[in-house]
Design a protein around this motif. Structure first.
Motif, PDB file in Angstrom:
ATOM      1  N   GLU A   1       0.832  -1.206   0.000  1.00 14.96           N
ATOM      2  CA  GLU A   1       0.000   0.000   0.000  1.00 14.96           C
ATOM      3  C   GLU A   1       0.865   1.254   0.000  1.00 14.96           C
ATOM      4  O   GLU A   1       1.894   1.314   0.673  1.00 14.96           O
ATOM      5  CB  GLU A   1      -0.936   0.001   1.210  1.00 14.96           C
ATOM      6  N   GLN A   2       0.411   2.274  -0.708  1.00 12.94           N
ATOM      7  CA  GLN A   2       1.192   3.504  -0.866  1.00 12.94           C
ATOM      8  C   GLN A   2       1.456   4.194   0.471  1.00 12.94           C
ATOM      9  O   GLN A   2       2.532   4.741   0.685  1.00 12.94           O
ATOM     10  CB  GLN A   2       0.500   4.468  -1.830  1.00 12.94           C
ATOM     11  N   ILE A   3       0.498   4.146   1.391  1.00 12.65           N
ATOM     12  CA  ILE A   3       0.697   4.788   2.695  1.00 12.65           C
ATOM     13  C   ILE A   3       1.886   4.153   3.426  1.00 12.65           C
ATOM     14  O   ILE A   3       2.650   4.829   4.099  1.00 12.65           O
ATOM     15  CB  ILE A   3      -0.593   4.758   3.552  1.00 12.65           C
ATOM     16  N   TYR A   4       2.060   2.859   3.258  1.00 12.48           N
ATOM     17  CA  TYR A   4       3.184   2.144   3.866  1.00 12.48           C
ATOM     18  C   TYR A   4       4.499   2.520   3.181  1.00 12.48           C
ATOM     19  O   TYR A   4       5.507   2.753   3.830  1.00 12.48           O
ATOM     20  CB  TYR A   4       2.944   0.645   3.742  1.00 12.48           C
ATOM     21  N   ILE A   5       4.473   2.581   1.866  1.00 11.51           N
ATOM     22  CA  ILE A   5       5.663   2.957   1.098  1.00 11.51           C
ATOM     23  C   ILE A   5       6.083   4.384   1.456  1.00 11.51           C
ATOM     24  O   ILE A   5       7.268   4.652   1.694  1.00 11.51           O
ATOM     25  CB  ILE A   5       5.400   2.799  -0.411  1.00 11.51           C
ATOM     26  N   ASP A   6       5.123   5.293   1.502  1.00 10.58           N
ATOM     27  CA  ASP A   6       5.432   6.687   1.841  1.00 10.58           C
ATOM     28  C   ASP A   6       6.015   6.803   3.245  1.00 10.58           C
ATOM     29  O   ASP A   6       6.977   7.554   3.466  1.00 10.58           O
ATOM     30  CB  ASP A   6       4.179   7.559   1.723  1.00 10.58           C
ATOM     31  N   TYR A   7       5.430   6.069   4.189  1.00 12.91           N
ATOM     32  CA  TYR A   7       5.941   6.074   5.563  1.00 12.91           C
ATOM     33  C   TYR A   7       7.389   5.596   5.580  1.00 12.91           C
ATOM     34  O   TYR A   7       8.266   6.212   6.190  1.00 12.91           O
ATOM     35  CB  TYR A   7       5.048   5.196   6.446  1.00 12.91           C
ATOM     36  N   HIS A   8       7.657   4.488   4.920  1.00 13.79           N
ATOM     37  CA  HIS A   8       9.011   3.950   4.851  1.00 13.79           C
ATOM     38  C   HIS A   8       9.976   4.937   4.206  1.00 13.79           C
ATOM     39  O   HIS A   8      11.090   5.154   4.693  1.00 13.79           O
ATOM     40  CB  HIS A   8       9.009   2.634   4.060  1.00 13.79           C
ATOM     41  N   ASP A   9       9.558   5.555   3.121  1.00 12.99           N
ATOM     42  CA  ASP A   9      10.455   6.396   2.328  1.00 12.99           C
ATOM     43  C   ASP A   9      10.674   7.795   2.892  1.00 12.99           C
ATOM     44  O   ASP A   9      11.591   8.491   2.455  1.00 12.99           O
ATOM     45  CB  ASP A   9       9.916   6.532   0.893  1.00 12.99           C
ATOM     46  N   THR A  10       9.866   8.211   3.842  1.00 16.04           N
ATOM     47  CA  THR A  10      10.005   9.582   4.336  1.00 16.04           C
ATOM     48  C   THR A  10      10.172   9.702   5.853  1.00 16.04           C
ATOM     49  O   THR A  10      10.696  10.707   6.329  1.00 16.04           O
ATOM     50  CB  THR A  10       8.783  10.439   3.940  1.00 16.04           C
ATOM     51  N   GLU A  11       9.738   8.708   6.605  1.00 17.79           N
ATOM     52  CA  GLU A  11       9.654   8.886   8.050  1.00 17.79           C
ATOM     53  C   GLU A  11      10.359   7.807   8.857  1.00 17.79           C
ATOM     54  O   GLU A  11      11.082   8.105   9.809  1.00 17.79           O
ATOM     55  CB  GLU A  11       8.165   8.939   8.433  1.00 17.79           C
ATOM     56  N   TRP A  12      10.141   6.542   8.521  1.00 14.85           N
ATOM     57  CA  TRP A  12      10.655   5.438   9.329  1.00 14.85           C
ATOM     58  C   TRP A  12      12.182   5.446   9.320  1.00 14.85           C
ATOM     59  O   TRP A  12      12.812   5.498   8.277  1.00 14.85           O
ATOM     60  CB  TRP A  12      10.131   4.105   8.796  1.00 14.85           C
ATOM     61  N   GLY A  13      12.754   5.444  10.494  1.00 13.66           N
ATOM     62  CA  GLY A  13      14.200   5.389  10.624  1.00 13.66           C
ATOM     63  C   GLY A  13      14.889   6.743  10.636  1.00 13.66           C
ATOM     64  O   GLY A  13      16.096   6.817  10.838  1.00 13.66           O
ATOM     65  N   VAL A  14      14.128   7.812  10.440  1.00 20.80           N
ATOM     66  CA  VAL A  14      14.701   9.159  10.496  1.00 20.80           C
ATOM     67  C   VAL A  14      14.853   9.544  11.967  1.00 20.80           C
ATOM     68  O   VAL A  14      13.882   9.467  12.723  1.00 20.80           O
ATOM     69  CB  VAL A  14      13.810  10.186   9.761  1.00 20.80           C
ATOM     70  N   PRO A  15      16.050   9.909  12.409  1.00 23.27           N
ATOM     71  CA  PRO A  15      16.234  10.246  13.821  1.00 23.27           C
ATOM     72  C   PRO A  15      15.283  11.350  14.286  1.00 23.27           C
ATOM     73  O   PRO A  15      15.216  12.419  13.693  1.00 23.27           O
ATOM     74  CB  PRO A  15      17.701  10.708  13.881  1.00 23.27           C
ATOM     75  N   GLU A  16      14.545  11.049  15.340  1.00 22.82           N
ATOM     76  CA  GLU A  16      13.583  11.995  15.931  1.00 22.82           C
ATOM     77  C   GLU A  16      14.177  12.505  17.230  1.00 22.82           C
ATOM     78  O   GLU A  16      14.449  11.724  18.130  1.00 22.82           O
ATOM     79  CB  GLU A  16      12.241  11.294  16.197  1.00 22.82           C
ATOM     80  N   TYR A  17      14.357  13.812  17.316  1.00 25.36           N
ATOM     81  CA  TYR A  17      14.969  14.407  18.505  1.00 25.36           C
ATOM     82  C   TYR A  17      13.977  15.207  19.343  1.00 25.36           C
ATOM     83  O   TYR A  17      14.316  15.630  20.439  1.00 25.36           O
ATOM     84  CB  TYR A  17      16.144  15.302  18.094  1.00 25.36           C
ATOM     85  N   ASP A  18      12.780  15.401  18.850  1.00 28.38           N
ATOM     86  CA  ASP A  18      11.780  16.182  19.581  1.00 28.38           C
ATOM     87  C   ASP A  18      11.116  15.305  20.642  1.00 28.38           C
ATOM     88  O   ASP A  18      10.562  14.239  20.331  1.00 28.38           O
ATOM     89  CB  ASP A  18      10.726  16.719  18.606  1.00 28.38           C
ATOM     90  N   SER A  19      11.150  15.749  21.868  1.00 29.05           N
ATOM     91  CA  SER A  19      10.658  14.962  22.995  1.00 29.05           C
ATOM     92  C   SER A  19       9.176  14.599  22.853  1.00 29.05           C
ATOM     93  O   SER A  19       8.783  13.460  23.081  1.00 29.05           O
ATOM     94  CB  SER A  19      10.898  15.740  24.292  1.00 29.05           C
ATOM     95  N   ARG A  20       8.351  15.564  22.484  1.00 32.74           N
ATOM     96  CA  ARG A  20       6.927  15.299  22.348  1.00 32.74           C
ATOM     97  C   ARG A  20       6.646  14.341  21.192  1.00 32.74           C
ATOM     98  O   ARG A  20       5.837  13.441  21.293  1.00 32.74           O
ATOM     99  CB  ARG A  20       6.151  16.615  22.170  1.00 32.74           C
TER     100      ARG A  20
END
Length: 190
Positions: free
Chosen positions: A10-29
């Motif tokens: 599914e495209q929503i899964y592909i988009d999540y993988h390609d843009t968000e998953w594994g990107v270091p998140e430093y914001d506490s909230r």
């Protein structure tokens, strides 16, 4: 383009993988929001959470822990009647408890610092070639889970914590053949 084996179809899964998953998140909230969502995912597929994420953000008032920490049984009942989210009393109540624990942790140095200190301030770089090689949990996720529970968090077992660490880029578990592995490896703070 080569992706991790789990990303799709599914495209929503592909988009999540390609843009968000594994990107270091430093914001506490934002780290806290993702932990809450991973807790709601327990026993379900991540695609279910992705499809409901906007509804979750609305229902949980932008995942503002300052607001959620003050919620009462009336708010639990309101959320239990919201068909846009996962209606699980234990997970909803845990979110309120976790907001309270997050507030305490913020006062003691920050939830973000708590987490990034666990990995020495930089994402752990794994080099898995196959999805079957990626563990569901590690000794580190077991320890982080214990530490979070000691701080008052719920729905944060070692498997949930490891999935969350991957999602937030605390651990780079993109497969080495994935086009995002090297990209995410270069995103760590200096």
């Amino acid at each position: 383009m080569t992706r991790c084996e789990w990303a799709g179809p599914e495209q929503i899964y592909i988009d999540y993988h390609d843009t968000e998953w594994g990107v270091p998140e430093y914001d506490s909230r934002a780290l806290w929001e993702k932990l809450v969502l991973d807790g709601f995912q327990a026993g379900l597929s991540w695609i279910t959470i992705l499809k409901k994420r906007d509804a979750f953000r609305t229902a949980f008032e932008g995942f503002d822990p300052h607001v959620i920490a003050r919620w009462s049984e009336q708010d639990v009942q309101r959320l239990l009647s919201n068909s846009g989210i996962i209606r699980h009393r234990g997970k909803i109540e845990a979110t309120i408890t976790n907001a309270q624990a997050w507030l305490e942790m913020e006062e003691e140095g920050g939830f973000d610092s708590f987490m990034w200190d666990r990995v020495g301030g930089a994402p752990l770089q794994n080099r898995f070639e196959r999805q079957a090689d990626v563990p569901p949990k590690t000794a580190l996720s077991e320890q982080v889970s214990k530490d979070l529970k000691k701080a008052g968090f719920k729905f944060c077992g070692p498997t949930i914590v490891y999935a969350w660490m991957e999602a937030c880029g605390l651990v780079n578990d993109h497969l080495v053949g994935c086009h995002r592995h090297d990209f995410c490896a270069r995103l760590q703070r200096d």
